[in-house]
Enzyme design. Structure first.
Site, PDB file in Angstrom:
ATOM      1  N   HIS A 135     118.657 145.307  72.339  1.00  0.00           N
ATOM      2  CA  HIS A 135     117.297 145.044  72.823  1.00  0.00           C
ATOM      3  C   HIS A 135     116.248 145.629  71.892  1.00  0.00           C
ATOM      4  CE1 HIS A 135     120.084 145.475  76.289  1.00  0.00           C
ATOM      5  NE2 HIS A 135     119.630 144.278  76.547  1.00  0.00           N
ATOM      6  N   GLY A 136     116.665 145.984  70.671  1.00  0.00           N
ATOM      7  CA  GLY A 136     115.686 146.374  69.657  1.00  0.00           C
ATOM      8  C   GLY A 136     115.206 147.811  69.677  1.00  0.00           C
TER       9      GLY A 136
END
Ligand code: FES
Length: 169
Positions: A135-136
């Site tokens: 999710h970065g």
């Protein structure tokens, strides 16, 4: 069908399926090693090793001097999580780079639980830190959360260095 026949059928099914169920239960003979010794001679400067310690992925990184210098320049105010999250220190220790190292005498060695503090993915190593592609989330070269949804710095597990060995656990 009478009630007794149902009970008999249930008992037979239970007996037949028990060996299959028993295989799925935890094996008492699996020995979980409380401590793991890693030879540091094989981890060159700038390189990291990912190992499995009792099912927990662990990163061991041999940081270069520029990596240490840039990590030391980061100000506490710029961090999302100001706590060191280092199992070797008091829980209130702050996330200065020196509080993230395996021990104060070997600032190049960084040992981290390789589990993103968002939802547990294993981040990928990058030249300037670790990137969690799930999710970065991005962690710096000290394993501190810089951006993304992860709330905390990567945890430093209990560890100590003895000569060329890193003892984890
Ligand atoms: S699990 Fe790493 S960002 Fe979500």
């Amino acid at each position: 069908m009478s009630r007794n026949v149902w009970i008999l059928l249930s008992l037979c099914c239970g007996l037949i399926s028990w060996p299959f169920i028993a295989q799925l239960l935890p094996n008492n003979h699996v020995i979980r090693s409380p401590k793991l010794k890693v030879n540091l001679n094989y981890i060159l400067p700038g390189k990291a090793l990912t190992i499995n310690w009792n099912g927990t992925p662990i990163f061991i990184k041999n940081r270069t001097l520029p990596e240490i210098r840039s990590s030391r320049l980061v100000k506490l105010n710029d961090l999302k999580d100001v706590f060191a999250r280092n199992d070797n220190l008091d829980a209130r220790s702050l996330a200065f780079d020196r509080n993230r190292c395996a021990d104060t005498s070997c600032v190049n060695w960084l040992v981290l639980v390789a589990s993103c503090t968002h939802l547990g993915c294993v981040p990928e190593i990058k030249s300037n830190g670790w990137n969690c592609t799930c999710h970065g989330s991005f962690y710096d070269n000290s394993g501190r959360i810089i951006s993304g949804p992860a709330p905390h710095n990567l945890r430093v597990p209990r560890c100590k260095r003895r000569s060329n060995l890193m003892i984890i656990g």
